[in-house]
Design a protein around this motif. Structure first.
Motif, PDB file in Angstrom:
ATOM      1  N   THR A 165       0.664  -1.165   0.042  1.00 20.83           N
ATOM      2  CA  THR A 165       0.077  -0.108  -0.218  1.00 20.83           C
ATOM      3  C   THR A 165       0.746   1.172   0.020  1.00 20.83           C
ATOM      4  N   VAL A 166       0.629   1.989  -0.992  1.00 18.89           N
ATOM      5  CA  VAL A 166       1.326   3.317  -1.248  1.00 18.89           C
ATOM      6  C   VAL A 166       0.734   4.640  -1.053  1.00 18.89           C
ATOM      7  N   LEU A 167       0.832   5.419  -0.126  1.00 17.69           N
ATOM      8  CA  LEU A 167      -0.078   6.537  -0.054  1.00 17.69           C
ATOM      9  C   LEU A 167      -1.491   6.158  -0.114  1.00 17.69           C
ATOM     10  N   GLY A 168      -1.733   5.084   0.374  1.00 12.58           N
ATOM     11  CA  GLY A 168      -3.184   4.810   0.582  1.00 12.58           C
ATOM     12  C   GLY A 168      -3.795   3.897  -0.400  1.00 12.58           C
ATOM     13  N   GLU A 169      -2.905   3.608  -1.478  1.00 13.60           N
ATOM     14  CA  GLU A 169      -3.452   2.962  -2.625  1.00 13.60           C
ATOM     15  C   GLU A 169      -3.030   1.698  -2.553  1.00 13.60           C
ATOM     16  N   ARG A 170      -3.462   0.721  -2.965  1.00 13.61           N
ATOM     17  CA  ARG A 170      -3.095  -0.812  -3.205  1.00 13.61           C
ATOM     18  C   ARG A 170      -2.217  -0.849  -4.416  1.00 13.61           C
ATOM     19  N   VAL A 171      -0.965  -1.549  -4.248  1.00 13.01           N
ATOM     20  CA  VAL A 171      -0.058  -1.530  -5.593  1.00 13.01           C
ATOM     21  C   VAL A 171       0.301  -2.973  -5.943  1.00 13.01           C
ATOM     22  N   ASN A 172      -0.302  -3.640  -6.939  1.00 11.97           N
ATOM     23  CA  ASN A 172       0.171  -4.927  -7.039  1.00 11.97           C
ATOM     24  C   ASN A 172       1.687  -4.964  -7.708  1.00 11.97           C
ATOM     25  N   LEU A 173       2.505  -5.748  -7.116  1.00  9.39           N
ATOM     26  CA  LEU A 173       3.786  -5.745  -7.299  1.00  9.39           C
ATOM     27  C   LEU A 173       4.078  -7.043  -8.558  1.00  9.39           C
ATOM     28  N   THR A 174       4.710  -6.574  -9.595  1.00  6.34           N
ATOM     29  CA  THR A 174       5.091  -7.494 -10.962  1.00  6.34           C
ATOM     30  C   THR A 174       6.612  -7.804 -11.108  1.00  6.34           C
ATOM     31  N   ALA A 175       6.727  -8.491 -12.013  1.00  4.23           N
ATOM     32  CA  ALA A 175       8.233  -8.583 -12.369  1.00  4.23           C
ATOM     33  C   ALA A 175       8.620  -7.760 -13.105  1.00  4.23           C
ATOM     34  N   LYS A 176       8.035  -6.547 -13.311  1.00  3.37           N
ATOM     35  CA  LYS A 176       8.679  -5.473 -14.067  1.00  3.37           C
ATOM     36  C   LYS A 176       9.675  -4.631 -13.564  1.00  3.37           C
ATOM     37  N   HIS A 190       7.850   6.712  -6.574  1.00  2.00           N
ATOM     38  CA  HIS A 190       8.341   5.755  -7.589  1.00  2.00           C
ATOM     39  C   HIS A 190       9.071   4.787  -6.832  1.00  2.00           C
ATOM     40  N   LEU A 191       8.694   3.498  -6.951  1.00  2.00           N
ATOM     41  CA  LEU A 191       8.928   2.342  -6.285  1.00  2.00           C
ATOM     42  C   LEU A 191      10.232   1.519  -7.336  1.00  2.00           C
ATOM     43  N   GLU A 192      11.346   1.080  -6.908  1.00  2.00           N
ATOM     44  CA  GLU A 192      12.072   0.173  -7.505  1.00  2.00           C
ATOM     45  C   GLU A 192      12.079  -1.124  -6.717  1.00  2.00           C
ATOM     46  N   LEU A 193      11.596  -2.113  -7.352  1.00  2.00           N
ATOM     47  CA  LEU A 193      11.436  -3.615  -6.579  1.00  2.00           C
ATOM     48  C   LEU A 193      12.512  -4.487  -6.849  1.00  2.00           C
ATOM     49  N   SER A 194      12.906  -5.225  -5.881  1.00  2.00           N
ATOM     50  CA  SER A 194      13.608  -6.202  -5.961  1.00  2.00           C
ATOM     51  C   SER A 194      14.987  -6.199  -6.872  1.00  2.00           C
ATOM     52  N   SER A 195      16.020  -5.326  -6.266  1.00  2.00           N
ATOM     53  CA  SER A 195      17.188  -4.912  -7.044  1.00  2.00           C
ATOM     54  C   SER A 195      18.216  -5.730  -6.735  1.00  2.00           C
ATOM     55  N   THR A 196      18.974  -6.628  -7.571  1.00  2.00           N
ATOM     56  CA  THR A 196      19.928  -7.312  -7.081  1.00  2.00           C
ATOM     57  C   THR A 196      21.002  -7.215  -8.037  1.00  2.00           C
ATOM     58  N   ARG A 197      22.329  -7.308  -7.423  1.00  2.00           N
ATOM     59  CA  ARG A 197      23.602  -7.208  -8.292  1.00  2.00           C
ATOM     60  C   ARG A 197      24.649  -8.082  -7.889  1.00  2.00           C
ATOM     61  N   ALA A 203      28.124  -9.121  -3.988  1.00  2.00           N
ATOM     62  CA  ALA A 203      26.672  -9.190  -4.065  1.00  2.00           C
ATOM     63  C   ALA A 203      25.858  -8.261  -3.233  1.00  2.00           C
ATOM     64  N   ALA A 204      24.887  -7.870  -3.709  1.00  2.00           N
ATOM     65  CA  ALA A 204      23.988  -6.797  -3.176  1.00  2.00           C
ATOM     66  C   ALA A 204      22.522  -7.023  -3.521  1.00  2.00           C
ATOM     67  N   ALA A 205      21.646  -6.889  -2.577  1.00  2.00           N
ATOM     68  CA  ALA A 205      20.391  -7.030  -2.837  1.00  2.00           C
ATOM     69  C   ALA A 205      19.601  -6.163  -2.002  1.00  2.00           C
ATOM     70  N   THR A 206      18.639  -5.343  -2.645  1.00  2.00           N
ATOM     71  CA  THR A 206      17.796  -4.515  -2.151  1.00  2.00           C
ATOM     72  C   THR A 206      16.244  -4.718  -2.306  1.00  2.00           C
ATOM     73  N   ALA A 207      15.415  -5.027  -1.125  1.00  2.00           N
ATOM     74  CA  ALA A 207      14.028  -5.468  -1.332  1.00  2.00           C
ATOM     75  C   ALA A 207      13.196  -4.169  -2.150  1.00  2.00           C
ATOM     76  N   LEU A 208      13.278  -2.981  -1.447  1.00  2.00           N
ATOM     77  CA  LEU A 208      12.540  -2.006  -2.105  1.00  2.00           C
ATOM     78  C   LEU A 208      13.390  -0.700  -1.999  1.00  2.00           C
ATOM     79  N   GLU A 209      13.281   0.077  -2.866  1.00  2.00           N
ATOM     80  CA  GLU A 209      13.834   1.598  -2.750  1.00  2.00           C
ATOM     81  C   GLU A 209      12.805   2.513  -3.466  1.00  2.00           C
ATOM     82  N   LEU A 210      12.308   3.522  -2.496  1.00  2.00           N
ATOM     83  CA  LEU A 210      11.467   4.421  -2.989  1.00  2.00           C
ATOM     84  C   LEU A 210      12.107   5.940  -3.107  1.00  2.00           C
TER      85      LEU A 210
END
Length: 317
Positions: A165-176, A190-197, A203-210
Motif C-alpha cells: 500500500t503506497v499513499l493509501g493505494e494498493r499496488v500490485n507488484l509485478t516482475a517489471k 516511485h518504487l524500484e522493486l527487488s534490485s539485485t547485483r 553481491a547486493a540485494a535491495t528489497a525496496l527502494e522508494l
C-alpha cells in the motif's frame, strides 16, 4: 667406555633427526606454507535507510533527514521495531516515528571462507514528516539476502509480497520491477522493486527502494524529497592466496661429488621447466610427490646412523 659413549649420541642424533623431519612434514621440507586469508571479506545489512530533504515553510532552508534502522557490519546483528526521528521546527520539535514494524531484523556474519548478510522487515509502516495519513508505504514482509562464499559465485536474493500500500493505494507488484503512485494534493512515489547485483566477488540485494516527493503542507513542512531503502544486504567474498614458497639454496640442492657420481643431464625439450622449486611452485610441479618428504627424512636418519657406526669402528681400531 668409548664405544658406549659414541653409540648413545649417534642413536639419539638419528632419532632426533628423524622425528624433526617427520614433524616438519611437507611444509618444511618443500618450503611451501599453507594458504592464508588475504582479505577476510565483508558483509553489511540494514532494515531502513533514509536520505531525505525536508523543506520548511517558514524558513528558506532544507533540513536533511538521514537515519537508519539496524545498520550492521559483520559480525553483528540487530533487531528493533520502531525508529523515531526529530527535526527542529517540525512536529512542534517532538519526535515522530519514521518506521513502525512487528519485526525489523538485520544480521551480518563473516568467516574465513564465507560472508553473508540478511535483512527482514515484517508489517512495516513508513512515515515522513508532516504526513501521518496516509502512510508513505505499508508492506507485509520484505527480505533480502547476500551470500559470498569462496569457490562459489556470489548470490543475491529478495523476497517480496504480492502487493503493498503506497499513499493509501494498493499496488500490485509485478516482475517489471518498477511502479509509480501519484495522489493529488499529496505527492508521488516511485518504487524500484527487488534490485539485485552481483560481480565476481560481491553481491547486493535491495528489497525496496522508494523515490519520494510529497508536499503535505502540514506541520510547517512544505515538501519532502529523497530516497528510502528497505531491507538491503551486501557482501564481499573472502580472498585466500597461497604463501610464497621459500627458494632452495644452491648448496642444499647441489649433489655432493664425494657421495654421488656425476651424471650427464638428459636432453630437455625447448619448453621444459628447470628442476628445483622456484617461489610459488609445489612438489607436484617439480617431479616429487607426497612421499618425498618422508623418504628424505629416512635418508637423513640413515646417514646420521651410518656416521655413528663409522666413528665407533674407527675408535675401536
Amino acid at each position: 667406555m668409548n664405544s658406549t659413549f659414541l653409540r648413545v649420541p649417534a642413536r639419539r642424533l638419528a632419532t632426533v633427526a628423524t622425528v624433526m623431519a617427520l614433524a616438519a612434514g611437507p611444509a618444511t621440507l618443500t618450503g611451501v606454507s599453507p594458504a592464508y586469508a588475504a582479505d577476510p571479506g565483508r558483509a553489511s545489512a540494514v532494515t531502513l535507510r533514509t536520505d531525505l530533504d525536508v523543506s520548511l515553510l517558514n524558513e528558506s532552508v532544507n533540513v536533511p533527514l538521514n537515519v537508519s534502522l539496524n545498520d550492521v557490519q559483520a559480525p553483528q546483528s540487530a533487531e528493533e521495531t520502531t525508529l523515531t526521528a526529530r527535526l527542529d521546527a517540525v512536529n512542534g520539535g517532538r519526535p515522530f516515528t519514521v518506521l513502525g514494524a512487528e519485526v525489523a531484523q538485520a544480521e551480518a556474519t563473516t568467516t574465513a571462507t564465507k560472508a553473508e548478510a540478511a535483512a527482514t522487515l515484517d508489517h512495516g509502516r513508513l512515515h515522513v514528516p508532516g504526513l501521518s495519513q496516509p502512510t508513505v508505504i505499508e508492506v507485509e514482509q520484505v527480505a533480502s539476502k547476500a551470500t559470498c562464499e569462496v569457490g562459489k559465485e556470489p548470490v543475491a536474493t529478495t523476497e517480496m509480497p504480492g502487493w503493498v500500500t503506497v499513499l493509501g493505494e494498493r499496488v500490485n507488484l509485478t516482475a517489471k520491477g518498477e511502479a509509480d503512485v501519484t495522489v493529488p494534493d499529496v505527492g508521488e512515489v516511485h518504487l524500484e522493486l527487488s534490485s539485485t547485483r552481483t560481480t565476481a566477488r560481491s553481491a547486493a540485494a535491495t528489497a525496496l527502494e522508494l523515490k519520494v516527493s510529497v508536499n503535505p503542507l502540514k506541520l510547517n513542512v512544505a515538501e519532502v524529497d529523497g530516497t528510502l531503502t528497505l531491507a538491503e544486504a551486501t557482501c564481499m567474498t573472502p580472498a585466500t592466496v597461497p604463501a610464497a614458497a621459500d627458494q632452495p639454496s644452491p648448496e642444499a640442492s647441489a649433489p655432493s661429488a664425494a657421495v654421488q657420481p656425476r651424471a650427464e643431464a638428459p636432453a630437455q625439450p625447448a619448453d621444459a621447466k628447470p628442476q628445483g622449486a622456484p617461489a610459488g611452485e609445489s612438489l607436484a610441479e617439480t617431479g616429487g610427490d607426497s612421499t618425498t618428504p618422508y623418504l628424505v627424512a629416512g635418508g637423513i636418519a640413515l646417514l646420521v646412523a651410518g656416521a655413528g657406526v663409522v666413528m665407533r669402528a674407527r675408535r675401536r681400531s
